[in-house]
Design a protein around this motif. Structure first.
Motif, PDB file in Angstrom:
ATOM      1  N   PHE A  33      -0.348   5.200   8.664  1.00  0.00           N
ATOM      2  CA  PHE A  33      -0.318   3.738   8.602  1.00  0.00           C
ATOM      3  C   PHE A  33       0.719   3.295   7.581  1.00  0.00           C
ATOM      4  O   PHE A  33       1.093   4.046   6.685  1.00  0.00           O
ATOM      5  N   GLU A  34       1.170   2.070   7.744  1.00  0.00           N
ATOM      6  CA  GLU A  34       2.169   1.489   6.851  1.00  0.00           C
ATOM      7  C   GLU A  34       1.459   0.846   5.661  1.00  0.00           C
ATOM      8  O   GLU A  34       0.414   0.222   5.809  1.00  0.00           O
ATOM      9  N   ALA A  35       2.037   1.005   4.473  1.00  0.00           N
ATOM     10  CA  ALA A  35       1.480   0.422   3.256  1.00  0.00           C
ATOM     11  C   ALA A  35       2.630   0.150   2.293  1.00  0.00           C
ATOM     12  O   ALA A  35       3.794   0.265   2.659  1.00  0.00           O
ATOM     13  N   GLU A  36       2.270  -0.209   1.058  1.00  0.00           N
ATOM     14  CA  GLU A  36       3.264  -0.424   0.006  1.00  0.00           C
ATOM     15  C   GLU A  36       2.838   0.337  -1.238  1.00  0.00           C
ATOM     16  O   GLU A  36       1.644   0.486  -1.499  1.00  0.00           O
ATOM     17  N   ASP A  37       3.835   0.796  -2.012  1.00  0.00           N
ATOM     18  CA  ASP A  37       3.505   1.409  -3.290  1.00  0.00           C
ATOM     19  C   ASP A  37       3.305   0.299  -4.326  1.00  0.00           C
ATOM     20  O   ASP A  37       3.358  -0.884  -4.003  1.00  0.00           O
ATOM     21  N   GLY A  40       5.777  -2.528  -4.403  1.00  0.00           N
ATOM     22  CA  GLY A  40       5.972  -3.303  -3.188  1.00  0.00           C
ATOM     23  C   GLY A  40       6.913  -2.655  -2.193  1.00  0.00           C
ATOM     24  O   GLY A  40       7.252  -3.254  -1.181  1.00  0.00           O
ATOM     25  N   LYS A  41       7.325  -1.431  -2.456  1.00  0.00           N
ATOM     26  CA  LYS A  41       8.229  -0.712  -1.556  1.00  0.00           C
ATOM     27  C   LYS A  41       7.430  -0.165  -0.372  1.00  0.00           C
ATOM     28  O   LYS A  41       6.373   0.444  -0.559  1.00  0.00           O
ATOM     29  N   PRO A  42       7.915  -0.371   0.869  1.00  0.00           N
ATOM     30  CA  PRO A  42       7.171   0.116   2.032  1.00  0.00           C
ATOM     31  C   PRO A  42       7.128   1.647   2.089  1.00  0.00           C
ATOM     32  O   PRO A  42       8.126   2.312   1.820  1.00  0.00           O
ATOM     33  N   VAL A  43       5.962   2.169   2.407  1.00  0.00           N
ATOM     34  CA  VAL A  43       5.763   3.605   2.576  1.00  0.00           C
ATOM     35  C   VAL A  43       4.904   3.829   3.813  1.00  0.00           C
ATOM     36  O   VAL A  43       4.192   2.931   4.266  1.00  0.00           O
ATOM     37  N   GLN A  44       4.980   5.037   4.357  1.00  0.00           N
ATOM     38  CA  GLN A  44       4.116   5.417   5.468  1.00  0.00           C
ATOM     39  C   GLN A  44       3.150   6.473   4.942  1.00  0.00           C
ATOM     40  O   GLN A  44       3.564   7.512   4.430  1.00  0.00           O
ATOM     41  N   VAL A  45       1.854   6.204   5.050  1.00  0.00           N
ATOM     42  CA  VAL A  45       0.820   7.130   4.595  1.00  0.00           C
ATOM     43  C   VAL A  45       0.506   8.071   5.752  1.00  0.00           C
ATOM     44  O   VAL A  45       0.215   7.624   6.859  1.00  0.00           O
ATOM     45  N   ILE A  46       0.566   9.394   5.481  1.00  0.00           N
ATOM     46  CA  ILE A  46       0.349  10.376   6.548  1.00  0.00           C
ATOM     47  C   ILE A  46      -0.824  11.310   6.295  1.00  0.00           C
ATOM     48  O   ILE A  46      -1.203  12.081   7.160  1.00  0.00           O
ATOM     49  N   GLY A  47      -1.396  11.278   5.073  1.00  0.00           N
ATOM     50  CA  GLY A  47      -2.502  12.176   4.769  1.00  0.00           C
ATOM     51  C   GLY A  47      -3.100  11.888   3.411  1.00  0.00           C
ATOM     52  O   GLY A  47      -2.648  11.008   2.687  1.00  0.00           O
ATOM     53  N   PRO A  70       8.254  13.476   1.298  1.00  0.00           N
ATOM     54  CA  PRO A  70       6.831  13.233   1.043  1.00  0.00           C
ATOM     55  C   PRO A  70       6.535  13.289  -0.446  1.00  0.00           C
ATOM     56  O   PRO A  70       7.137  14.062  -1.190  1.00  0.00           O
ATOM     57  N   ILE A  71       5.624  12.439  -0.889  1.00  0.00           N
ATOM     58  CA  ILE A  71       5.153  12.477  -2.266  1.00  0.00           C
ATOM     59  C   ILE A  71       3.650  12.226  -2.288  1.00  0.00           C
ATOM     60  O   ILE A  71       3.100  11.652  -1.347  1.00  0.00           O
ATOM     61  N   ALA A  72       3.006  12.652  -3.368  1.00  0.00           N
ATOM     62  CA  ALA A  72       1.590  12.349  -3.578  1.00  0.00           C
ATOM     63  C   ALA A  72       1.511  11.084  -4.419  1.00  0.00           C
ATOM     64  O   ALA A  72       2.191  10.951  -5.424  1.00  0.00           O
ATOM     65  N   CYS A  73       0.708  10.140  -3.964  1.00  0.00           N
ATOM     66  CA  CYS A  73       0.617   8.838  -4.626  1.00  0.00           C
ATOM     67  C   CYS A  73      -0.861   8.502  -4.832  1.00  0.00           C
ATOM     68  O   CYS A  73      -1.642   8.577  -3.891  1.00  0.00           O
ATOM     69  N   SER A  74      -1.232   8.143  -6.052  1.00  0.00           N
ATOM     70  CA  SER A  74      -2.648   7.892  -6.330  1.00  0.00           C
ATOM     71  C   SER A  74      -3.135   6.547  -5.814  1.00  0.00           C
ATOM     72  O   SER A  74      -4.324   6.361  -5.605  1.00  0.00           O
ATOM     73  N   ALA A  75      -2.229   5.592  -5.618  1.00  0.00           N
ATOM     74  CA  ALA A  75      -2.646   4.276  -5.113  1.00  0.00           C
ATOM     75  C   ALA A  75      -1.590   3.709  -4.178  1.00  0.00           C
ATOM     76  O   ALA A  75      -0.396   3.811  -4.446  1.00  0.00           O
ATOM     77  N   VAL A  76      -2.049   3.151  -3.088  1.00  0.00           N
ATOM     78  CA  VAL A  76      -1.194   2.393  -2.171  1.00  0.00           C
ATOM     79  C   VAL A  76      -1.887   1.070  -1.882  1.00  0.00           C
ATOM     80  O   VAL A  76      -3.082   0.926  -2.111  1.00  0.00           O
ATOM     81  N   TYR A  77      -1.119   0.123  -1.384  1.00  0.00           N
ATOM     82  CA  TYR A  77      -1.644  -1.219  -1.137  1.00  0.00           C
ATOM     83  C   TYR A  77      -1.337  -1.654   0.281  1.00  0.00           C
ATOM     84  O   TYR A  77      -0.335  -1.245   0.865  1.00  0.00           O
ATOM     85  N   ARG A  78      -2.206  -2.512   0.800  1.00  0.00           N
ATOM     86  CA  ARG A  78      -1.908  -3.140   2.096  1.00  0.00           C
ATOM     87  C   ARG A  78      -0.623  -3.926   1.958  1.00  0.00           C
ATOM     88  O   ARG A  78      -0.292  -4.414   0.871  1.00  0.00           O
ATOM     89  N   LYS A  79       0.076  -4.080   3.052  1.00  0.00           N
ATOM     90  CA  LYS A  79       1.332  -4.830   3.010  1.00  0.00           C
ATOM     91  C   LYS A  79       1.094  -6.207   2.427  1.00  0.00           C
ATOM     92  O   LYS A  79       0.165  -6.906   2.806  1.00  0.00           O
TER      93      LYS A  79
END
Length: 84
Positions: A33-37, A40-47, A70-79
């Protein structure tokens, strides 16, 4: 060296070696799914990975030149919900 000494020395060596071995993070696949870091930069979450008892998202980031990684990110946000 007697059998008992050899057994204990070998057992201690294996116990020490296994204690130093760090297991790799476990990856759980999810529907992308699409999210933001946080910037506010768009990212695609894959796992999601379980890394040292902390869950992290696996995201695909894209640079301006088209490079993706790919990177590991502890928090993402809805667009639109990222803190600016």
């Amino acid at each position: 060296m007697e059998y008992g000494e050899l057994y204990n020395a070998t057992k201690d060596a294996f116990t020490d070696a296994l204690a130093e071995h760090k297991s790799r993070p476990r990856l759980m696949r999810i529907n992308a799914f699409e999210a933001e870091d946080e910037d506010g930069k768009p990212v695609q979450v894959i796992g999601v990975i379980d890394d040292d008892d902390m869950m992290k998202f696996v995201v695909i980031e894209e640079e301006d030149d088209g490079q993706i990684f790919p990177i590991a990110c502890s928090a993402v946000y809805r667009k639109g919900a990222a803190k600016n």
